[in-house]
Write a protein that holds these residues in place. Structure first.
Motif, PDB file in Angstrom:
ATOM      1  N   VAL A  16      61.978  -2.193 -51.416  1.00  0.00           N
ATOM      2  CA  VAL A  16      61.028  -2.852 -52.305  1.00  0.00           C
ATOM      3  C   VAL A  16      59.629  -2.265 -52.168  1.00  0.00           C
ATOM      4  N   ALA A  17      59.379  -1.585 -51.053  1.00  0.00           N
ATOM      5  CA  ALA A  17      58.063  -0.982 -50.819  1.00  0.00           C
ATOM      6  C   ALA A  17      58.033   0.507 -51.138  1.00  0.00           C
ATOM      7  N   ARG A  69      46.146 -16.119 -52.768  1.00  0.00           N
ATOM      8  CA  ARG A  69      45.601 -16.479 -54.084  1.00  0.00           C
ATOM      9  C   ARG A  69      46.704 -16.673 -55.114  1.00  0.00           C
ATOM     10  N   GLU A  70      47.708 -15.804 -55.094  1.00  0.00           N
ATOM     11  CA  GLU A  70      48.743 -15.827 -56.127  1.00  0.00           C
ATOM     12  C   GLU A  70      49.911 -16.746 -55.791  1.00  0.00           C
ATOM     13  N   MET A  71      50.162 -16.969 -54.508  1.00  0.00           N
ATOM     14  CA  MET A  71      51.312 -17.767 -54.073  1.00  0.00           C
ATOM     15  C   MET A  71      50.866 -18.777 -53.018  1.00  0.00           C
ATOM     16  N   MET A  99      60.461 -14.568 -53.244  1.00  0.00           N
ATOM     17  CA  MET A  99      59.249 -14.985 -52.540  1.00  0.00           C
ATOM     18  C   MET A  99      58.607 -13.830 -51.767  1.00  0.00           C
ATOM     19  N   ASP A 100      59.114 -12.616 -51.939  1.00  0.00           N
ATOM     20  CA  ASP A 100      58.548 -11.460 -51.261  1.00  0.00           C
ATOM     21  C   ASP A 100      57.279 -11.002 -51.987  1.00  0.00           C
ATOM     22  N   GLN A 104      56.312  -8.955 -56.668  1.00  0.00           N
ATOM     23  CA  GLN A 104      55.643  -9.839 -57.615  1.00  0.00           C
ATOM     24  C   GLN A 104      55.017  -9.045 -58.769  1.00  0.00           C
ATOM     25  N   PRO A 105      54.706  -9.707 -59.875  1.00  0.00           N
ATOM     26  CA  PRO A 105      54.071  -9.005 -61.007  1.00  0.00           C
ATOM     27  C   PRO A 105      52.732  -8.369 -60.649  1.00  0.00           C
ATOM     28  N   TRP A 106      52.061  -8.903 -59.648  1.00  0.00           N
ATOM     29  CA  TRP A 106      50.747  -8.391 -59.276  1.00  0.00           C
ATOM     30  C   TRP A 106      50.803  -7.325 -58.169  1.00  0.00           C
TER      31      TRP A 106
END
Length: 470
Positions: free
Chosen positions: A407-408, A248-250, A120-121, A125-127
């Motif tokens: 992750v960043a 928008r995405e989640m 959920m981070d 995400q793919p985007w």
């Protein structure tokens, strides 16, 4: 080295604990083990010294408890990648949880807890790559404004200046605007509270939070919650900040969890990214040809609006960022803990919950791998150099390695390259002294101390926007 009496007392009381680890090299322990090796010096220096003296695996004694110091690529890969589910992240979760909240995957337990929180981070995400690419121009504008605000000051302490600049750019990337100065103050108070726990010599139950901690935490995360609620009520399809993109995405993501994740993003990158910029400009002062090359490349980028594609066509800025991350990584020790039952590692059976110290200090400067490893040389990353030693590989892991790497990390590279290009196009960062600076420690990150200087405006008039405008 401990004296004969001290060594004898350690063996008398703890000799039975040493026997299972006798095949591993390491310094001779005294009554307090090898704690003296870590007093008065930074832990990464001790880890690097152990690598030179004892090789890829060293057993050291923290009082009566053993710790393994890992400096070899193969065993680090085993702990952080192939067997990562067996080794937890030391005590960092309890040390910083109160400041970053429990929603961040950074302090999640291995296995299902991390899998759920990672899923959920917004940064996983793919985007995410598309969001990162869209931040170049907004962050450029923010950084340019920050530079203009301080470029006339006769003297600057670069560490706090670049930290605030980084915080403001991260605000633009996350919520599309700079936040009030009070938000930065609250962020620093929360970070100081976590740092006190990280560096505490006493059990954490005896470490109190600073005055105003609860109110600062409520205000800081409340800012993000308020903006999320407002954005839900007035959606804007043109906005490219992380909050808007996530909505928008989640859209099903809980608003408070969303706010907590946005707030925690700052703790994961502001200190490390700003520390890397300090190191880069300090090294560039020592190497004027490299600095001039960056200035020329940055001036060309500044002639038009900056975007991700144009930034990707500027290899010297990337090389400077990589070299700063190699020679002066902001995070130099990663802590892990073995399982609650005995486990085999490095050819021995480890006692339950043995501390593992993983350092990149030695490997980033290993003369068997790098040419002139002590020299700041961005050229090494050109002509296939970056492909030979990608981020997260055996000898180059400034963001960690394996699935639990930062992750960043990719976003940090976008920010660093944008910051180097924007700052270098507008000013020359003159550093007062090129002598090695004192390295402190704050929130688990190297803290450069005493790096002072000033910003000298460039003579060029082709910048976008022109000098003097933000």
């Amino acid at each position: 080295m401990p004296n004969l009496l001290s060594r004898g007392l350690f063996n008398l009381f703890f000799g039975a604990r040493r026997k299972p680890l006798a095949s591993l090299p390491g310094p001779t322990p005294g009554l307090l083990g090898n704690l003296g090796d870590f007093l008065g010096v930074q832990p990464w220096e001790t880890c690097a010294r152990y690598a030179r003296a004892y090789g890829p695996v060293t057993v050291a004694w923290l009082g009566p408890s053993p710790a393994l110091v890992l400096n070899g690529p193969a065993i680090i890969r085993e702990v952080l990648e192939t067997r990562r589910l067996e080794f937890e992240k030391g005590n960092i979760g309890e040390q910083i949880r109160a400041s970053v909240t429990d929603d961040t995957p950074f302090i999640a337990q291995q296995g299902e807890d991390w899998k759920r929180k990672h899923g959920m981070d917004p940064l996983a995400q793919p985007w995410t790559a598309a969001w990162q690419a869209a931040q170049v121009e907004p962050m450029r504008a923010s950084i340019a404004e920050s530079v203009e605000a301080v470029r006339h000051q006769p003297s600057l302490d670069l560490t706090p200046m670049l930290r605030q600049l980084t915080f403001d750019a991260f605000c633009v990337a996350t919520v599309g605007e700079k936040l009030p100065t009070s938000a930065y103050d609250d962020f620093m108070l929360l970070a100081a509270a976590a740092d006190a726990r990280i560096q505490a010599k006493l059990p954490l139950r005896f470490v109190s939070v600073p005055k105003g901690f609860a109110a600062a935490k409520e205000r800081f995360y409340g800012l993000f919650a308020d903006r999320i609620r407002a954005a839900r009520q007035a959606p804007a399809a043109h906005r490219v900040d992380l909050m808007s993109w996530t909505l928008r995405e989640m859209p099903e993501l809980d608003d408070q969890v969303h706010a907590n994740l946005l707030g925690s993003f700052f703790f994961g990158g502001v200190f490390s990214s700003s520390t890397t910029l300090v190191g880069a400009f300090h090294q560039l002062q020592k190497h004027p040809a490299a600095e001039e090359r960056l200035a020329l490349e940055s001036a060309l980028l500044a002639e038009e609006p900056l975007n991700h594609e144009r930034l990707g066509g500027a290899p010297w800025g990337e090389a400077v960022a990589y070299e700063a991350l190699r020679i002066l990584p902001a995070v130099r020790v990663l802590m892990r803990r073995s399982p609650s039952t005995e486990t085999r590692l490095a050819g021995v059976m480890l006692p339950p919950e043995t501390t593992l110290m993983i350092s990149n200090q030695h490997l980033h400067r290993d003369a068997t791998h790098w040419t002139s490893p002590e020299t700041f040389d961005p050229e090494r990353w050109l002509n296939g150099g970056a492909a030979n030693d990608p981020l997260g590989s055996d000898y180059f892991f400034p963001f960690g390695r394996g699935p639990r790497a930062c992750v960043a990390g990719d976003f940090a590279m976008v920010f660093l390259r944008t910051a180097l290009a924007t700052i270098s196009a507008r000013v020359r960062v003159h550093v007062d002294s090129t002598e090695p600076f004192e390295e402190g420690f704050f929130f688990g990150v190297v803290l450069p101390k005493g790096v002072t200087g000033k910003l000298v405006p460039r003579e060029r008039q082709t910048l976008y926007p022109p000098l003097g405008r933000s």
